[in-house]
Design an enzyme around this catalytic site. Structure first.
Site, PDB file in Angstrom:
ATOM      1  N   SER A 116     -39.822 -51.681  -9.634  1.00  0.00           N
ATOM      2  CA  SER A 116     -40.133 -53.652  -9.860  1.00  0.00           C
ATOM      3  C   SER A 116     -41.501 -53.634 -10.127  1.00  0.00           C
ATOM      4  O   SER A 116     -41.987 -52.734  -9.031  1.00  0.00           O
ATOM      5  CB  SER A 116     -39.748 -54.750  -8.922  1.00  0.00           C
ATOM      6  N   SER A 150     -40.074 -60.022  -5.996  1.00  0.00           N
ATOM      7  CA  SER A 150     -39.704 -60.444  -7.104  1.00  0.00           C
ATOM      8  C   SER A 150     -38.369 -59.731  -7.194  1.00  0.00           C
ATOM      9  O   SER A 150     -37.585 -60.245  -8.478  1.00  0.00           O
ATOM     10  CB  SER A 150     -40.787 -60.716  -8.711  1.00  0.00           C
ATOM     11  N   CYS A 159     -44.199 -70.842 -16.346  1.00  0.00           N
ATOM     12  CA  CYS A 159     -44.508 -71.755 -15.058  1.00  0.00           C
ATOM     13  C   CYS A 159     -43.674 -73.184 -15.176  1.00  0.00           C
ATOM     14  O   CYS A 159     -43.754 -73.853 -13.921  1.00  0.00           O
ATOM     15  CB  CYS A 159     -46.019 -71.300 -15.026  1.00  0.00           C
ATOM     16  N   SER A 210     -40.733 -63.106 -24.202  1.00  0.00           N
ATOM     17  CA  SER A 210     -41.525 -62.008 -23.953  1.00  0.00           C
ATOM     18  C   SER A 210     -41.306 -60.816 -24.255  1.00  0.00           C
ATOM     19  O   SER A 210     -41.387 -59.728 -24.468  1.00  0.00           O
ATOM     20  CB  SER A 210     -41.761 -62.469 -22.383  1.00  0.00           C
ATOM     21  N   LYS A 233     -45.345 -64.445 -26.364  1.00  0.00           N
ATOM     22  CA  LYS A 233     -45.632 -64.275 -25.253  1.00  0.00           C
ATOM     23  C   LYS A 233     -46.367 -65.586 -24.791  1.00  0.00           C
ATOM     24  O   LYS A 233     -45.607 -66.597 -23.607  1.00  0.00           O
ATOM     25  CB  LYS A 233     -45.604 -62.867 -24.719  1.00  0.00           C
ATOM     26  N   HIS A 235     -39.503 -67.430 -14.674  1.00  0.00           N
ATOM     27  CA  HIS A 235     -39.140 -67.780 -15.801  1.00  0.00           C
ATOM     28  C   HIS A 235     -37.653 -67.940 -16.004  1.00  0.00           C
ATOM     29  O   HIS A 235     -36.761 -66.436 -15.934  1.00  0.00           O
ATOM     30  CB  HIS A 235     -40.028 -67.336 -16.864  1.00  0.00           C
ATOM     31  N   HIS A 264     -41.486 -56.944 -13.401  1.00  0.00           N
ATOM     32  CA  HIS A 264     -39.651 -57.516 -12.000  1.00  0.00           C
ATOM     33  C   HIS A 264     -38.673 -57.176 -12.256  1.00  0.00           C
ATOM     34  O   HIS A 264     -37.900 -57.639 -13.390  1.00  0.00           O
ATOM     35  CB  HIS A 264     -40.509 -59.329 -12.521  1.00  0.00           C
ATOM     36  N   GLU A 283     -47.374 -56.493 -20.515  1.00  0.00           N
ATOM     37  CA  GLU A 283     -46.559 -58.300 -19.910  1.00  0.00           C
ATOM     38  C   GLU A 283     -47.702 -59.184 -19.884  1.00  0.00           C
ATOM     39  O   GLU A 283     -47.600 -60.158 -20.564  1.00  0.00           O
ATOM     40  CB  GLU A 283     -46.137 -57.540 -18.982  1.00  0.00           C
ATOM     41  N   ASP A 288     -46.314 -54.222 -16.381  1.00  0.00           N
ATOM     42  CA  ASP A 288     -46.527 -55.330 -15.779  1.00  0.00           C
ATOM     43  C   ASP A 288     -47.431 -55.390 -14.668  1.00  0.00           C
ATOM     44  O   ASP A 288     -47.763 -55.350 -13.471  1.00  0.00           O
ATOM     45  CB  ASP A 288     -45.095 -56.464 -16.133  1.00  0.00           C
ATOM     46  N   ASN A 322     -48.905 -59.458 -23.928  1.00  0.00           N
ATOM     47  CA  ASN A 322     -49.483 -61.047 -23.481  1.00  0.00           C
ATOM     48  C   ASN A 322     -49.712 -61.875 -24.491  1.00  0.00           C
ATOM     49  O   ASN A 322     -49.463 -62.822 -24.560  1.00  0.00           O
ATOM     50  CB  ASN A 322     -50.284 -60.620 -22.481  1.00  0.00           C
ATOM     51  N   HIS A 375     -51.411 -63.149 -10.899  1.00  0.00           N
ATOM     52  CA  HIS A 375     -50.469 -61.284 -10.860  1.00  0.00           C
ATOM     53  C   HIS A 375     -50.472 -61.711  -8.906  1.00  0.00           C
ATOM     54  O   HIS A 375     -49.556 -60.533  -8.699  1.00  0.00           O
ATOM     55  CB  HIS A 375     -51.123 -60.662 -11.958  1.00  0.00           C
ATOM     56  N   ASP A 385     -44.329 -68.134 -22.292  1.00  0.00           N
ATOM     57  CA  ASP A 385     -43.895 -67.402 -20.226  1.00  0.00           C
ATOM     58  C   ASP A 385     -45.096 -67.725 -19.554  1.00  0.00           C
ATOM     59  O   ASP A 385     -44.759 -68.691 -18.883  1.00  0.00           O
ATOM     60  CB  ASP A 385     -44.302 -65.779 -21.465  1.00  0.00           C
ATOM     61  N   ASN A 386     -46.617 -67.664 -20.329  1.00  0.00           N
ATOM     62  CA  ASN A 386     -47.238 -68.267 -18.898  1.00  0.00           C
ATOM     63  C   ASN A 386     -47.358 -70.102 -19.242  1.00  0.00           C
ATOM     64  O   ASN A 386     -47.841 -70.159 -17.742  1.00  0.00           O
ATOM     65  CB  ASN A 386     -48.890 -67.573 -19.423  1.00  0.00           C
ATOM     66  N   GLN A 427     -41.927 -56.744 -26.504  1.00  0.00           N
ATOM     67  CA  GLN A 427     -41.466 -55.765 -25.678  1.00  0.00           C
ATOM     68  C   GLN A 427     -40.769 -54.397 -26.112  1.00  0.00           C
ATOM     69  O   GLN A 427     -41.292 -53.787 -26.441  1.00  0.00           O
ATOM     70  CB  GLN A 427     -41.514 -55.796 -24.082  1.00  0.00           C
TER      71      GLN A 427
HETATM   72  P1  NAD Z   1     -56.240 -67.181 -18.944  1.00  0.00           P
HETATM   73  O1  NAD Z   1     -57.171 -66.685 -18.633  1.00  0.00           O
HETATM   74  O2  NAD Z   1     -55.333 -68.121 -19.552  1.00  0.00           O
HETATM   75  O3  NAD Z   1     -56.104 -68.688 -17.525  1.00  0.00           O
HETATM   76  C1  NAD Z   1     -57.164 -68.301 -16.809  1.00  0.00           C
HETATM   77  C2  NAD Z   1     -57.555 -69.817 -16.496  1.00  0.00           C
HETATM   78  O4  NAD Z   1     -59.064 -69.651 -14.958  1.00  0.00           O
HETATM   79  C3  NAD Z   1     -59.364 -69.424 -17.014  1.00  0.00           C
HETATM   80  O5  NAD Z   1     -59.140 -71.122 -17.718  1.00  0.00           O
HETATM   81  C4  NAD Z   1     -60.260 -69.303 -16.261  1.00  0.00           C
HETATM   82  O6  NAD Z   1     -61.345 -70.246 -16.279  1.00  0.00           O
HETATM   83  C5  NAD Z   1     -59.831 -70.133 -14.765  1.00  0.00           C
HETATM   84  N1  NAD Z   1     -60.639 -69.670 -13.794  1.00  0.00           N
HETATM   85  C6  NAD Z   1     -60.745 -68.579 -13.371  1.00  0.00           C
HETATM   86  N2  NAD Z   1     -61.998 -68.800 -11.608  1.00  0.00           N
HETATM   87  C7  NAD Z   1     -61.554 -69.620 -11.739  1.00  0.00           C
HETATM   88  C8  NAD Z   1     -62.176 -70.454 -10.737  1.00  0.00           C
HETATM   89  N3  NAD Z   1     -62.751 -69.464  -9.333  1.00  0.00           N
HETATM   90  N4  NAD Z   1     -61.929 -71.428 -10.154  1.00  0.00           N
HETATM   91  C9  NAD Z   1     -61.721 -72.658 -11.706  1.00  0.00           C
HETATM   92  N5  NAD Z   1     -60.713 -71.843 -12.582  1.00  0.00           N
HETATM   93  C10 NAD Z   1     -61.018 -70.310 -12.882  1.00  0.00           C
HETATM   94  O7  NAD Z   1     -54.706 -66.602 -17.739  1.00  0.00           O
HETATM   95  P2  NAD Z   1     -53.253 -66.963 -17.618  1.00  0.00           P
HETATM   96  O8  NAD Z   1     -52.789 -66.371 -18.695  1.00  0.00           O
HETATM   97  O9  NAD Z   1     -52.625 -68.134 -17.398  1.00  0.00           O
HETATM   98  O10 NAD Z   1     -53.323 -66.135 -16.308  1.00  0.00           O
HETATM   99  C11 NAD Z   1     -53.170 -66.074 -15.201  1.00  0.00           C
HETATM  100  C12 NAD Z   1     -52.868 -65.425 -14.288  1.00  0.00           C
HETATM  101  O11 NAD Z   1     -51.049 -65.811 -13.998  1.00  0.00           O
HETATM  102  C13 NAD Z   1     -53.203 -63.884 -14.455  1.00  0.00           C
HETATM  103  O12 NAD Z   1     -53.438 -63.165 -13.372  1.00  0.00           O
HETATM  104  C14 NAD Z   1     -51.576 -63.819 -14.986  1.00  0.00           C
HETATM  105  O13 NAD Z   1     -51.027 -62.537 -15.020  1.00  0.00           O
HETATM  106  C15 NAD Z   1     -50.755 -64.071 -14.551  1.00  0.00           C
HETATM  107  N6  NAD Z   1     -49.089 -64.430 -15.134  1.00  0.00           N
HETATM  108  C16 NAD Z   1     -48.169 -64.717 -13.686  1.00  0.00           C
HETATM  109  C17 NAD Z   1     -47.139 -65.311 -14.523  1.00  0.00           C
HETATM  110  C18 NAD Z   1     -46.040 -65.839 -13.457  1.00  0.00           C
HETATM  111  O14 NAD Z   1     -45.045 -65.914 -14.016  1.00  0.00           O
HETATM  112  N7  NAD Z   1     -46.429 -65.850 -11.957  1.00  0.00           N
HETATM  113  C19 NAD Z   1     -46.686 -65.239 -16.266  1.00  0.00           C
HETATM  114  C20 NAD Z   1     -47.841 -64.926 -16.636  1.00  0.00           C
HETATM  115  C21 NAD Z   1     -49.509 -65.227 -16.550  1.00  0.00           C
HETATM  116  N1  ADE Z   2     -42.428 -63.078 -15.417  1.00  0.00           N
HETATM  117  C1  ADE Z   2     -42.096 -64.360 -15.044  1.00  0.00           C
HETATM  118  N2  ADE Z   2     -40.584 -65.020 -15.119  1.00  0.00           N
HETATM  119  C2  ADE Z   2     -40.469 -63.368 -14.862  1.00  0.00           C
HETATM  120  C3  ADE Z   2     -38.330 -62.747 -15.147  1.00  0.00           C
HETATM  121  N3  ADE Z   2     -37.345 -64.139 -15.436  1.00  0.00           N
HETATM  122  N4  ADE Z   2     -38.461 -61.604 -15.506  1.00  0.00           N
HETATM  123  C4  ADE Z   2     -39.078 -60.733 -15.731  1.00  0.00           C
HETATM  124  N5  ADE Z   2     -40.346 -61.091 -15.505  1.00  0.00           N
HETATM  125  C5  ADE Z   2     -40.903 -62.761 -15.529  1.00  0.00           C
END
Ligand code: NAD
Ligand code: ADE
Length: 477
Positions: free
Chosen positions: A94, A99, A217, A398, A208, A390, A71, A178, A153, A203, A337, A212-213, A402
């Site tokens: 990106s 993003s 969030c 994070s 991280k 974030h 991103h 990532e 990522d 990750n 993701h 981050d996760n 990297q």
């Molecule tokens: P994780 O594996 O820790 O958590 C995912 C959870 O979803 C697991 O506990 C799993 O059991 C559950 N799950 C799977 N299928 C399901 C279903 N059908 N119903 C209910 N629950 C279900 O993964 P995470 O680290 O929490 O990451 C989740 C996603 O978010 C990934 O795609 C990751 O790449 C992404 N991510 C996004 C950001 C962001 O900033 N938006 C940041 C980090 C990670």
């Molecule tokens: N993933 C979630 N937040 C972000 C940020 N601020 N920059 C890059 N990657 C990210």
């Protein structure tokens, strides 16, 4: 779109260098604004800036040529300039069509760094950007860049290079990945024997994923919902699908807005954690059984839900039957993701879309005026589509990981191994715990926290070194 640049990264009064055209951003005139925000972010990223200070003289990345696909935010700009400060050359894109922060991309281009990214790319433009990134001077030159490291990522760049430009892999020492979904893809490739270079799983560094996760969030989900809808969240009912790291942070984000939060999970351990954290664990399917039919939907629950957030990294966890059963006016979004979690294809094929503003749509399920859902970021990650992701403090951990991962891979020099030895040196692994602890220590210092030192007697009693690592590798934080 602009394709002229500026060569002076650190000042606000830019001199445009018209000879640099190897980039594409939305508006280069945003560069000064981006630069001012980068300066603010640097002050919020003590671990990353500490690495810059510690290694600048040594230049551990001298000769490194990094293709980075993550991103294109202000925080990423600080990462990019840290890699460069340590000696690397980079080309950037990106990893998501919504993003990019256009002022961040502009500042990077204005600093003479090749970047192809803008907010609101089409899918075709996204693919185009990736191809420009791996060619010197863009695809038109026909000349592939002799990159020797990948920073990814989600795995799209890794897949593009493996599938379409495998000759580049001869020169590549490895990949630092990532995110959870990208790591899943790498492990799958390793199992199938299609991964051709080693990878560091960034990750799963504690500094991280547990920041981050989760806390990232927690910060950015409610921010995105408020920027998108301006709705009061308090007193409304949310369904968070998935209670992994992202789900935990997301549920907390909504609870701290005063929402009534329910959680659905497939994994009993995560479901138990949700119970212990005080959330009601429910299923969108009657008795938890998804038969793929409208009859199996827990209509009562969905009629009592104002917001659905998918957080699983899985496929169709908010399927067409759930979408059809949801309360009219409900907000639907995803923070995982990829845009596979909500069946947006069904929404496109069957329902009428009205754009309220970019990344906010009313999707009408019938001709009734009130029968719509509010879909955010077209089902792509909402915190980066509707907000700015974030905060710097979180991305500090994070991105310090990297940088350490890139340094590690560059020092290992996989691509210089005899071809016959390479197969036995493939891996997807996390960095040593000691480095995780060092990043954490720098972050604690950034918060002005004071760590307590173990006495030699205490260290001996616990069976750990005074200076760490303090926990076994399989410790669950
Ligand atoms: P994780 O594996 O820790 O958590 C995912 C959870 O979803 C697991 O506990 C799993 O059991 C559950 N799950 C799977 N299928 C399901 C279903 N059908 N119903 C209910 N629950 C279900 O993964 P995470 O680290 O929490 O990451 C989740 C996603 O978010 C990934 O795609 C990751 O790449 C992404 N991510 C996004 C950001 C962001 O900033 N938006 C940041 C980090 C990670
Ligand atoms: N993933 C979630 N937040 C972000 C940020 N601020 N920059 C890059 N990657 C990210």
């Amino acid at each position: 779109m602009d394709a002229v640049s500026n060569a002076s990264p650190a000042t606000s009064a830019h001199t445009i260098d018209p000879s640099f055209t190897d980039y594409k951003v939305a508006d280069i005139s945003l560069a000064d604004y981006g630069r001012r925000e980068i300066a603010l972010a640097e002050a919020e990223m003590p671990a990353l800036m500490g690495l810059r200070r510690r290694y600048q003289a040594e230049q551990p990345l001298k000769g490194a040529k990094i293709v980075g696909c993550i991103h294109m935010t202000i925080q990423t700009a600080v990462l990019i300039e840290t890699l460069i400060a340590l000696g690397a050359e980079v080309r950037w894109t990106s990893c998501n069509i919504f993003s990019t922060q256009d002022h961040a991309a502009a500042a990077i281009a204005a600093a003479g760094i090749s970047v192809y990214a803008w907010k609101g790319e089409t899918e075709e433009e996204y693919e185009w950007c990736l191809r420009q990134q791996i060619h010197v001077g863009g695809e038109g030159s026909g000349q592939l860049w002799d990159a020797n490291l990948i920073l990814d990522d989600g795995g799209d760049l890794t897949a593009l290079i493996h599938n379409n430009y495998p000759q580049m892999l001869d020169n590549i020492h490895g990949i630092s990945e990532e995110t959870t979904t990208g790591v899943h893809r790498l492990i799958d490739m390793l199992k199938k024997g299609t991964l051709k270079v080693p990878a560091i799983n960034v990750n799963d560094a504690v500094t991280k994923s547990k920041n981050d996760n989760k806390y990232g969030c927690r910060h950015s989900l409610n921010d995105a919902l408020k920027r998108a809808t301006d709705m009061l969240l308090a007193g409304r009912r949310a369904l968070v699908i998935g209670y992994g790291d992202v789900g935990k942070g997301s549920a907390q984000s909504l609870r701290q807005e005063g929402m009534i939060v329910r959680v659905s999970e497939v994994d009993p351990i995560c479901a138990m954690q949700a119970c212990m954290d005080g959330y009601e664990v429910v299923s969108p399917y009657n008795a938890g059984q998804n038969a793929g039919t409208a009859e199996s939907i827990n209509t009562r629950l969905l009629q009592d839900t104002d917001l659905v957030v998918t957080t699983t990294g899985n496929y169709h966890v908010c399927d067409k039957h759930m979408l059809a059963a949801l309360k009219s006016g409900a907000v639907v979004c995803n923070i995982g993701h990829f845009d596979t979690e909500i069946d947006t294809q069904f929404m496109r094929d069957n329902w009428r879309w009205v754009e309220i503003k970019p990344q906010v749509h009313q999707v009408y399920r019938s001709d009734e005026d009130s029968d719509y859902l509010i879909l955010l970021s077209e089902g792509r990650l909402v915190n980066l589509g509707n907000a700015t992701g974030h905060p710097s403090r979180v991305m500090d951990g994070s991105f310090a990981n990297q940088v350490l991962a890139q340094m590690y891979l560059y020092e290992e020099k996989f691509a210089e191994l005899p071809v016959d030895d390479r197969y036995n040196n493939l891996y997807v692994k996390v960095l040593p715990k000691k480095l995780d602890e060092e990043v954490a220590a720098a972050m604690v210092e950034g918060f002005a926290g004071v760590l307590t030192k173990l006495t030699p007697e205490q260290a001996e009693y616990l069976g750990v070194p005074v200076e760490g690592p303090f926990k076994p590798d399989d410790y669950k934080y």
